[in-house]
Every structure is written in structure tokens, then in C-alpha cells.
Design a protein around this motif. Sequence first.
Motif, PDB file in Angstrom:
ATOM      1  N   GLU A   1       0.836  -1.266   0.105  1.00 14.88           N
ATOM      2  CA  GLU A   1      -0.059  -0.028   0.084  1.00 14.88           C
ATOM      3  C   GLU A   1       0.742   1.391  -0.029  1.00 14.88           C
ATOM      4  OE1 GLU A   1      -2.721  -0.176   3.136  1.00 14.88           O
ATOM      5  OE2 GLU A   1      -3.912  -1.970   2.401  1.00 14.88           O
ATOM      6  N   THR A   2       1.929   1.352   0.645  1.00  7.33           N
ATOM      7  CA  THR A   2       2.803   2.346   0.882  1.00  7.33           C
ATOM      8  C   THR A   2       4.211   2.406  -0.128  1.00  7.33           C
ATOM      9  OG1 THR A   2       4.306   1.252   2.434  1.00  7.33           O
ATOM     10  CG2 THR A   2       2.338   2.210   3.342  1.00  7.33           C
ATOM     11  N   ASN A   3       4.409   1.370  -0.903  1.00  2.91           N
ATOM     12  CA  ASN A   3       5.365   1.329  -1.814  1.00  2.91           C
ATOM     13  C   ASN A   3       4.583   0.416  -3.019  1.00  2.91           C
ATOM     14  OD1 ASN A   3       7.748   0.603  -3.256  1.00  2.91           O
ATOM     15  ND2 ASN A   3       8.819   1.650  -1.870  1.00  2.91           N
ATOM     16  N   LYS A   4       4.590   1.278  -4.133  1.00  7.67           N
ATOM     17  CA  LYS A   4       4.350   0.542  -5.570  1.00  7.67           C
ATOM     18  C   LYS A   4       5.136  -0.585  -6.070  1.00  7.67           C
ATOM     19  CE  LYS A   4       6.177   4.120  -8.605  1.00  7.67           C
ATOM     20  NZ  LYS A   4       5.905   4.977  -9.824  1.00  7.67           N
ATOM     21  N   ASN A   5       6.515  -0.355  -5.553  1.00  5.08           N
ATOM     22  CA  ASN A   5       7.612  -1.288  -6.057  1.00  5.08           C
ATOM     23  C   ASN A   5       7.683  -2.421  -5.180  1.00  5.08           C
ATOM     24  OD1 ASN A   5       8.207   0.456  -8.152  1.00  5.08           O
ATOM     25  ND2 ASN A   5       9.772   1.568  -6.856  1.00  5.08           N
ATOM     26  N   HIS A   6       7.165  -2.576  -4.051  1.00  2.00           N
ATOM     27  CA  HIS A   6       6.921  -3.531  -2.823  1.00  2.00           C
ATOM     28  C   HIS A   6       7.107  -5.136  -3.651  1.00  2.00           C
ATOM     29  CE1 HIS A   6       5.816  -6.136   0.375  1.00  2.00           C
ATOM     30  NE2 HIS A   6       6.871  -5.706   0.941  1.00  2.00           N
ATOM     31  N   LYS A   7       6.052  -5.390  -3.976  1.00  2.00           N
ATOM     32  CA  LYS A   7       5.902  -6.597  -4.513  1.00  2.00           C
ATOM     33  C   LYS A   7       6.796  -7.001  -5.675  1.00  2.00           C
ATOM     34  CE  LYS A   7       2.076  -9.743  -6.039  1.00  2.00           C
ATOM     35  NZ  LYS A   7       0.584  -9.786  -6.321  1.00  2.00           N
ATOM     36  N   ARG A   8       6.929  -6.244  -6.493  1.00  2.00           N
ATOM     37  CA  ARG A   8       7.748  -6.438  -7.596  1.00  2.00           C
ATOM     38  C   ARG A   8       9.469  -6.830  -7.044  1.00  2.00           C
ATOM     39  NH1 ARG A   8      11.370  -3.301 -10.290  1.00  2.00           N
ATOM     40  NH2 ARG A   8      10.528  -1.821  -9.394  1.00  2.00           N
ATOM     41  N   CYS A   9       9.651  -5.927  -6.187  1.00  2.00           N
ATOM     42  CA  CYS A   9      11.169  -6.027  -5.796  1.00  2.00           C
ATOM     43  C   CYS A   9      11.119  -7.334  -4.909  1.00  2.00           C
ATOM     44  CB  CYS A   9      11.633  -4.755  -5.204  1.00  2.00           C
ATOM     45  SG  CYS A   9      11.510  -3.239  -6.011  1.00  2.00           S
ATOM     46  N   THR A  10      10.329  -7.476  -4.193  1.00  2.00           N
ATOM     47  CA  THR A  10      10.348  -8.697  -3.251  1.00  2.00           C
ATOM     48  C   THR A  10      10.365 -10.103  -4.117  1.00  2.00           C
ATOM     49  OG1 THR A  10       9.157  -7.395  -1.519  1.00  2.00           O
ATOM     50  CG2 THR A  10       9.446  -9.701  -1.113  1.00  2.00           C
ATOM     51  N   LEU A  11       9.778  -9.976  -5.053  1.00  2.00           N
ATOM     52  CA  LEU A  11       9.596 -11.132  -5.893  1.00  2.00           C
ATOM     53  C   LEU A  11      10.882 -11.428  -6.723  1.00  2.00           C
ATOM     54  CD1 LEU A  11       5.819 -11.188  -7.426  1.00  2.00           C
ATOM     55  CD2 LEU A  11       6.694 -12.908  -5.751  1.00  2.00           C
ATOM     56  N   GLN A  12      11.286 -10.191  -7.115  1.00  2.00           N
ATOM     57  CA  GLN A  12      12.601 -10.103  -7.962  1.00  2.00           C
ATOM     58  C   GLN A  12      13.868 -10.644  -7.013  1.00  2.00           C
ATOM     59  OE1 GLN A  12      13.415  -6.452  -9.665  1.00  2.00           O
ATOM     60  NE2 GLN A  12      15.695  -6.875  -9.778  1.00  2.00           N
ATOM     61  N   PHE A  13      14.036 -10.368  -5.683  1.00  2.00           N
ATOM     62  CA  PHE A  13      14.943 -10.526  -4.843  1.00  2.00           C
ATOM     63  C   PHE A  13      15.024 -11.684  -4.017  1.00  2.00           C
ATOM     64  CE2 PHE A  13      16.222  -6.258  -6.118  1.00  2.00           C
ATOM     65  CZ  PHE A  13      17.389  -5.942  -6.259  1.00  2.00           C
ATOM     66  N   PHE A  14      13.728 -12.063  -3.585  1.00  2.00           N
ATOM     67  CA  PHE A  14      13.363 -13.156  -2.743  1.00  2.00           C
ATOM     68  C   PHE A  14      12.435 -14.017  -2.910  1.00  2.00           C
ATOM     69  CE2 PHE A  14      14.290  -8.981  -0.472  1.00  2.00           C
ATOM     70  CZ  PHE A  14      15.737  -9.442  -0.384  1.00  2.00           C
ATOM     71  N   GLY A  15      11.765 -13.971  -4.449  1.00  2.00           N
ATOM     72  CA  GLY A  15      11.036 -15.005  -5.024  1.00  2.00           C
ATOM     73  C   GLY A  15      11.637 -16.120  -4.867  1.00  2.00           C
ATOM     74  N   LYS A  16      10.740 -17.204  -5.572  1.00  2.00           N
ATOM     75  CA  LYS A  16      11.100 -18.885  -5.320  1.00  2.00           C
ATOM     76  C   LYS A  16      12.308 -19.088  -6.116  1.00  2.00           C
ATOM     77  CE  LYS A  16       9.197 -23.170  -6.711  1.00  2.00           C
ATOM     78  NZ  LYS A  16       8.026 -23.942  -7.183  1.00  2.00           N
ATOM     79  N   GLY A  17      13.106 -19.671  -5.549  1.00  2.00           N
ATOM     80  CA  GLY A  17      14.544 -19.946  -6.023  1.00  2.00           C
ATOM     81  C   GLY A  17      15.686 -18.777  -6.097  1.00  2.00           C
ATOM     82  N   LYS A  18      15.295 -17.786  -5.224  1.00  2.00           N
ATOM     83  CA  LYS A  18      16.155 -16.663  -5.066  1.00  2.00           C
ATOM     84  C   LYS A  18      16.275 -16.354  -3.818  1.00  2.00           C
ATOM     85  CE  LYS A  18      14.508 -14.574  -9.342  1.00  2.00           C
ATOM     86  NZ  LYS A  18      14.258 -13.428 -10.200  1.00  2.00           N
ATOM     87  N   GLY A  19      17.260 -15.445  -3.411  1.00  2.00           N
ATOM     88  CA  GLY A  19      17.792 -15.122  -2.093  1.00  2.00           C
ATOM     89  C   GLY A  19      18.266 -16.264  -1.147  1.00  2.00           C
ATOM     90  N   LYS A  20      19.202 -17.363  -1.786  1.00  2.00           N
ATOM     91  CA  LYS A  20      19.557 -18.187  -1.115  1.00  2.00           C
ATOM     92  C   LYS A  20      20.530 -17.875  -0.204  1.00  2.00           C
ATOM     93  CE  LYS A  20      18.841 -21.576  -4.901  1.00  2.00           C
ATOM     94  NZ  LYS A  20      19.372 -22.701  -6.029  1.00  2.00           N
ATOM     95  N   PRO A  21      21.013 -18.435   0.827  1.00  2.00           N
ATOM     96  CA  PRO A  21      22.080 -18.003   1.763  1.00  2.00           C
ATOM     97  C   PRO A  21      23.246 -17.405   1.235  1.00  2.00           C
ATOM     98  CG  PRO A  21      20.924 -19.919   2.643  1.00  2.00           C
ATOM     99  CD  PRO A  21      20.541 -19.794   1.341  1.00  2.00           C
ATOM    100  N   MET A  22      23.893 -18.295   0.448  1.00  2.00           N
ATOM    101  CA  MET A  22      25.022 -17.864  -0.257  1.00  2.00           C
ATOM    102  C   MET A  22      24.948 -18.317  -1.701  1.00  2.00           C
ATOM    103  SD  MET A  22      26.587 -15.332   1.116  1.00  2.00           S
ATOM    104  CE  MET A  22      27.903 -15.269   0.366  1.00  2.00           C
ATOM    105  N   ASP A  23      24.123 -17.872  -2.437  1.00  2.00           N
ATOM    106  CA  ASP A  23      24.104 -18.487  -4.110  1.00  2.00           C
ATOM    107  C   ASP A  23      25.276 -18.054  -4.941  1.00  2.00           C
ATOM    108  OD1 ASP A  23      23.801 -15.754  -4.379  1.00  2.00           O
ATOM    109  OD2 ASP A  23      21.645 -15.851  -4.404  1.00  2.00           O
ATOM    110  N   SER A  24      26.345 -17.578  -4.342  1.00  2.00           N
ATOM    111  CA  SER A  24      27.583 -17.204  -5.212  1.00  2.00           C
ATOM    112  C   SER A  24      28.528 -17.943  -4.815  1.00  2.00           C
ATOM    113  CB  SER A  24      28.039 -15.694  -5.169  1.00  2.00           C
ATOM    114  OG  SER A  24      28.274 -15.403  -3.792  1.00  2.00           O
ATOM    115  N   GLU A  25      28.496 -18.887  -3.644  1.00  2.00           N
ATOM    116  CA  GLU A  25      29.163 -19.656  -2.983  1.00  2.00           C
ATOM    117  C   GLU A  25      29.913 -20.839  -3.942  1.00  2.00           C
ATOM    118  OE1 GLU A  25      28.894 -22.422   0.594  1.00  2.00           O
ATOM    119  OE2 GLU A  25      29.090 -20.472   1.258  1.00  2.00           O
TER     120      GLU A  25
END
Length: 405
Positions: A348-372
Amino acid sequence: QTSQIFEPPRSRWLSPRSIPFPSSTAASYRAVPTFPIFCINFKERSLSATMVNNGWTKPKAIAAFVFGSCVIASLLDQLDFLSSRAAERSPYQGREFPPHEFEDEDDVRPPSETLRLLGLLEGINVDDHDDDPSIVQRELQEPENYIDPSFVYPWAKRNVLPVSATPDPSHETTLYWNIPMSKGPTAKDYFRCLGARVDVQTQMEKILRSKEIGLVQSGQVDVVFSSSPHLAIEHLFDPNHMARVLALFRHPVHRLIDKFHYLQVATWENAYKPEWIDMDLLEWVENHNSDNNMMVKKLAGKIQNTNATKTDLLCAKKTMRQRFVVGLVQDLKESFRRFNTMMGVNDETNKNHKRCTLQFFGKGKGKPMDSESHPKVDEDSPAWKLLVEQNALDIQLYEFIVELF
């Protein structure tokens, strides 16, 4: 038309002023924005007359004048005087920073005020304590897991909002403790995706410069990233502009092992260490690792070549519980959900919230150390055991943070 008003871009460092220039010359200045710095006192008649009296025609004089200005501006740009230095000085220009993990590899000296406040009994100052001074001796005699909720580090007590304080996002500035190898670049990119104005404050010189211009007090920044929280909080914030502090944490041994492998290949980092490429991990731990108990030392205002104490750990635990909103690298989505709650960010307060959250922490993303990509280190190996021994205080603090989370 015989003159035209030219105003340089508004900046905290260069005040706009009205300067008369001939219209043909003013058009050239738009292509060379650094030019007015050197031409503030020049006027059309005096400049042209001087050149004409020396055998120059007026068109030729103007052409030479503009050409010389371009040469000067180009030289200064090559010297990095007006480009990168100006960008560094002005925190309000929407700068982009490279995704560096290490922003302050060189140790910085803690401020004298912190040394004074933390000098008694290795970190506890009787005069700054609200309760009876006898509590200091009592704390040193208490069991190691005893936590007195009345005491936090002075800089945090003075300039950091309690975790229990009701969030007021429109009047709060966030301080994000950027711990190396703990998803700091991800956090920066996520906050920028949300539209937050992000600034990085780590080196003492830059922090003091930002203090002078009132970076936080101006309301021109939303999230301040710093790997030196005690310095940034002590100097950038005040009791009328208190910080809301967030931080992501990893197990200290995992973080150090990743640092060892990362700096072998990170050519873009100032701390790049190609000499570590063929080095054995155990050799590095024994002879080259100077990053032990980093979290406890940072909170105590100590540099890396000093020793952290149990008293430092006790104070760190209390400060963490009372003033820090903590997150864990192994649970990024939930961590940033809590961060966003404290910052008042939602659909409600940020129009980018849903898109950014899916982009960074959606399914298969935001693993503990995905660059390891380095081999896993056995917890029974000599290198692991030595790192555990060297970082005993940080590990205790981390385990306490896991409980808080």
C-alpha cells in the motif's frame, strides 16, 4: 541581447550565482558545466578588449576563450577533481556504487569520545550508566549469560531508537550495518529497487564531512549503509534524529571462509588478494587472518589489531537486544519482511514492494550464499576448529542473535 544569466547546478558545495556572459558563450557553458568555476569574475567587455588589443579579432578571441576553457575542464576531469570528487562530496546526487563487499578494509580509529566512554573496566563507564555505579561490579560478577536490559553502548543509547519504539517511517532514517560477506550488495540493490535513497558512510573522513552538511538532518537520505556502525551512529545521528538500525548476520566462520575465497578473485575490490590464490586455508587462518571477532570489536569501537573481551560481548548482546532489528542470511525473505515492517514498506505504501520482493526473494532466489563456489570445509578440520577458537566471542554473539531472531 548582450548578456545571459547562467546558474550552475544546485549543490551543497557550490552556491548558485548569477554571472553575465554573452549569449553565444553561455551556450558553450552548457556543454562544459565546470567552466563557471574559473570564469566567475570575467565579463564580456574586459575579456574581449584584452584579447583584441593584443591583435586578436573578437570572434577569434571568443573561440580561443571557449577552447581554452574546454582544455582546462578536460584536464581537471582527468585529475578526477570535478567528477568523482564532486560525486563523493555530494550525498544527494543519486550515486551508484559498485557491488563491493569490503568498504573499509583499512582499520579506522575509534573516536576519542568512544574511547573515553568505554575506557573504564574494558568497556563500561560508570558515569554514563543510569543506575547505581555498583551495577558495574555486579555485572562483572554475573554469569556469562546474564543480560541487564538497562545498559547499552552509549552511542546506541543516545542515538538509536529502541526496538520497542513504534515505527514512524516518515520521521526516521535507517542505519544498515553492512557486515562484509553478509549479502550487503543484495540489501543495497533491494532498497534501491524500492526507491529508497541510499548512501554509504564508512570512512571517518567522509562521515565527518557528512556530519558537517547535516546528511541525516536534511532528510535527503532514507538508508545509510555503514560497516562501522559506532562511527556512523555517533556522528551522523543525534537525540533529535535517532537511527533505526537493521543488520543481517551470518555464522562468523562461514563468513571468514567466504572472505578468504572471495578476495582471491575479486579484482574490483581494493582489498583484492591475489597472493591468497594458492594458499591453503589453514595457512591463511594461522598467519593472515586479522578479522577475528569483528562484530564484537566493531560495536565496541575497537580496531582489528586489538583484543575483544567478555565485557565487550556482554555490552554487544545488550545493545543488540535493545536497539538492533536483526535478520539472518539464511532467511532473507523473512528478515526483509521484518525490516520493511519497521520502515513502513508494504504494497500500500510502496508501489515497487511486490515486484522487488519477488525479484530478490522469490522462489529460487535469495539463497543464503548463492554465489558460493568453493569446496565445503569440514567442521572437524583444523582450519575450522582454529577459526572457531579465534572467533569465540563473535560466535557467541551470533548464537544470541539467532535466539533474538
